[in-house]
Motif scaffolding. Structure first.
Motif, short mmCIF file in Angstrom:
data_model
loop_
_atom_site.label_atom_id
_atom_site.label_comp_id
_atom_site.label_asym_id
_atom_site.label_seq_id
_atom_site.Cartn_x
_atom_site.Cartn_y
_atom_site.Cartn_z
N VAL A 5 0.88 -1.35 -0.02
CA VAL A 5 -0.04 0.02 0.16
C VAL A 5 0.77 1.13 -0.04
N LEU A 6 0.46 2.33 -0.84
CA LEU A 6 1.02 3.59 -0.77
C LEU A 6 -0.09 4.43 -0.29
N VAL A 7 0.02 5.48 0.84
CA VAL A 7 -0.78 6.07 1.41
C VAL A 7 -0.52 7.63 1.24
N LEU A 8 -1.61 8.28 0.33
CA LEU A 8 -1.39 9.56 0.06
C LEU A 8 -2.22 10.37 0.69
N ARG A 9 -2.07 11.42 0.82
CA ARG A 9 -2.72 12.74 1.41
C ARG A 9 -2.51 14.05 0.88
N LYS A 10 -3.07 14.84 0.13
CA LYS A 10 -2.98 16.18 -0.48
C LYS A 10 -1.66 16.03 -1.47
N GLY A 11 -1.48 14.70 -1.98
CA GLY A 11 -0.41 14.51 -2.94
C GLY A 11 0.90 13.94 -2.25
N GLU A 12 0.87 13.89 -1.10
CA GLU A 12 1.97 13.50 -0.23
C GLU A 12 2.08 12.14 0.13
N ILE A 13 3.15 11.35 0.06
CA ILE A 13 3.43 9.85 0.71
C ILE A 13 3.35 10.05 2.10
N LEU A 14 2.57 9.40 2.74
CA LEU A 14 2.46 9.26 4.27
C LEU A 14 3.06 7.82 4.69
N TYR A 15 2.84 6.91 3.75
CA TYR A 15 3.39 5.39 4.29
C TYR A 15 3.52 4.79 2.75
N THR A 16 4.70 4.10 2.55
CA THR A 16 4.74 3.07 1.60
C THR A 16 5.41 1.64 2.06
N GLY A 17 4.62 0.76 1.89
CA GLY A 17 5.10 -0.63 2.36
C GLY A 17 4.23 -1.52 2.16
N THR A 18 4.13 -2.86 2.85
CA THR A 18 3.50 -3.81 2.98
C THR A 18 2.18 -3.37 3.65
N VAL A 19 0.86 -4.17 3.40
CA VAL A 19 -0.08 -3.68 4.09
C VAL A 19 -0.08 -4.40 5.72
N ALA A 20 0.75 -5.54 5.75
CA ALA A 20 0.79 -6.11 6.97
C ALA A 20 1.91 -5.49 7.85
N GLY A 21 2.97 -4.60 7.23
CA GLY A 21 3.93 -3.85 8.06
C GLY A 21 2.98 -2.84 8.33
N MET A 22 1.99 -2.04 7.50
CA MET A 22 1.38 -0.80 8.00
C MET A 22 0.39 -1.37 9.59
N SER A 23 -0.11 -2.39 9.43
CA SER A 23 -1.23 -2.69 10.41
C SER A 23 -0.56 -3.47 11.58
N SER A 24 1.07 -3.95 11.47
CA SER A 24 1.52 -4.39 12.60
C SER A 24 1.88 -3.42 13.70
N SER A 25 2.15 -3.49 14.87
CA SER A 25 2.60 -2.83 15.72
C SER A 25 3.23 -3.42 17.03
N ASN A 26 4.62 -3.89 16.81
CA ASN A 26 5.15 -4.56 17.66
C ASN A 26 5.58 -3.90 19.24
N GLY A 27 5.08 -2.60 19.19
CA GLY A 27 5.62 -1.99 20.37
C GLY A 27 4.30 -1.54 21.18
N VAL A 28 3.32 -2.20 20.94
CA VAL A 28 1.81 -2.03 21.84
C VAL A 28 1.29 -3.42 22.46
N VAL A 29 1.43 -3.16 23.40
CA VAL A 29 0.84 -4.42 24.24
C VAL A 29 -0.23 -4.08 25.21
N GLU A 30 -1.28 -4.97 25.33
CA GLU A 30 -2.63 -4.84 26.24
C GLU A 30 -2.25 -5.67 27.69
N VAL A 31 -2.49 -5.26 28.78
CA VAL A 31 -2.34 -5.60 29.90
C VAL A 31 -3.69 -5.35 30.68
N GLN A 32 -3.82 -6.41 31.56
CA GLN A 32 -4.84 -6.38 32.71
C GLN A 32 -4.31 -6.92 33.93
#
Length: 298
Positions: free
Chosen positions: A199-226
């Motif tokens: 995926v390439l994410v555009l906003r007002k003609g500028e690139i905000l992100y380019t890479g894999t869809v999985a890479g965009m949706s993954s977030s190794n630095g986020v954990v849920e704790v209870q």
């Protein structure tokens, strides 16, 4: 990996409006790419430039490693960038045969491509009797007649009902499974998440992100704790190294870090501090969450 299309520092101005700003993208053979962005983000303009129907202001692009001129390269490209435009009084088969005649393609391709888009049983129906979804599927069949190496689609499900959207998505997956590279522009997050690998994410003609869809949706630095004592849990987590933020969300503590958080290491730390968790998982942001974060901070 074979490069189908290379775009470098592409710019397009309409007077004071900069529709495309320094866009760069590499399209490699066999993948499904989505250009994602709200209306007016520069998606259609970018596609128009590489299809040689819109003049660029600056930058460059090349097809198939720059081994051929754009005119010749586009013979290996299938594209739908406008509403389907066929003769209403002619049948589906007759319309596609006319395209074959114009482009010098064997008529045998008509039956084959009607099968791909699920319209073979309606081959003798006049175009004017088709629903919008069927018209779009016939347009895809037309774009496939020359067996293109890449298929370009601009908002392929725009205006369709849920059934029509589902059918188009299934067709895109089928075409991709047969080895055709696909590039589609869409403002629908769900569409890109379900059919695209990159995926390439555009906003007002500028690139905000380019890479894999999985890479965009993954977030190794986020954990849920209870745990049973949320307040004590939060105070203890403040002592954990490299934590950027700690917040409560629907009864869970959301821990964010710019680096990878290993749940096993975090759990060990909490146990050493006499905190016993009832819930601890790595969290993946949805594509929608990531998209909203990107567009909100730019």
């Amino acid at each position: 990996m074979e490069t189908i299309l290379s775009i470098k520092n592409l710019n397009k101005r309409y007077g004071k409006l900069q529709a495309v700003k320094n866009v760069s993208l590499e399209i490699h053979k066999g993948n499904v790419y989505g250009i994602l962005g709200p209306n007016g983000s520069g998606k259609s303009t970018t596609l128009g430039i590489v299809l040689n129907v819109v003049n660029k202001t600056s930058g460059e692009y090349s097809w198939f490693g720059g081994t051929m001129e754009t005119h010749d390269a586009l013979k290996k490209v299938g594209a739908i960038i406008e509403r389907p435009n066929f003769y209403p009084y002619m049948t589906a088969q007759e319309n596609l045969e006319l395209v074959c005649k114009i482009k010098g393609i064997d008529y045998s391709k008509v039956h084959e491509k009607l099968e791909v888009v699920g319209l073979i049983e309606r081959k003798d129906s006049k175009f004017r009797t088709f629903s919008l979804g069927m018209k779009q599927r016939l347009a895809i069949a037309s774009a496939l007649l020359n067996d293109p190496e890449i298929l370009i689609l601009d908002e392929p499900t725009n205006g369709l009902d849920p059934q029509g959207i589902h059918q188009i998505r299934d067709i895109i997956r089928l075409i991709a499974s047969q080895g055709t590279t696909i590039l589609l522009a869409s403002h629908l997050l769900d569409e890109v998440e379900k059919v695209c690998s990159h995926v390439l994410v555009l906003r007002k003609g500028e690139i905000l992100y380019t890479g894999t869809v999985a890479g965009m949706s993954s977030s190794n630095g986020v954990v849920e704790v209870q745990s049973d004592d949320i307040n004590l849990l939060m105070k203890t987590l403040e002592k954990y190294p490299n934590i950027d933020s700690i917040q409560i969300e629907e009864g869970k503590v959301i821990v964010q870090s710019s680096i990878t958080i290993e749940p096993s290491e975090l759990n060990k730390f909490l146990v050493q501090n006499e905190i016993y968790v009832t819930h601890l998982v790595k969290r993946n942001h949805s594509l929608e969450e990531q998209f909203l974060q990107l567009t909100a901070t730019k």
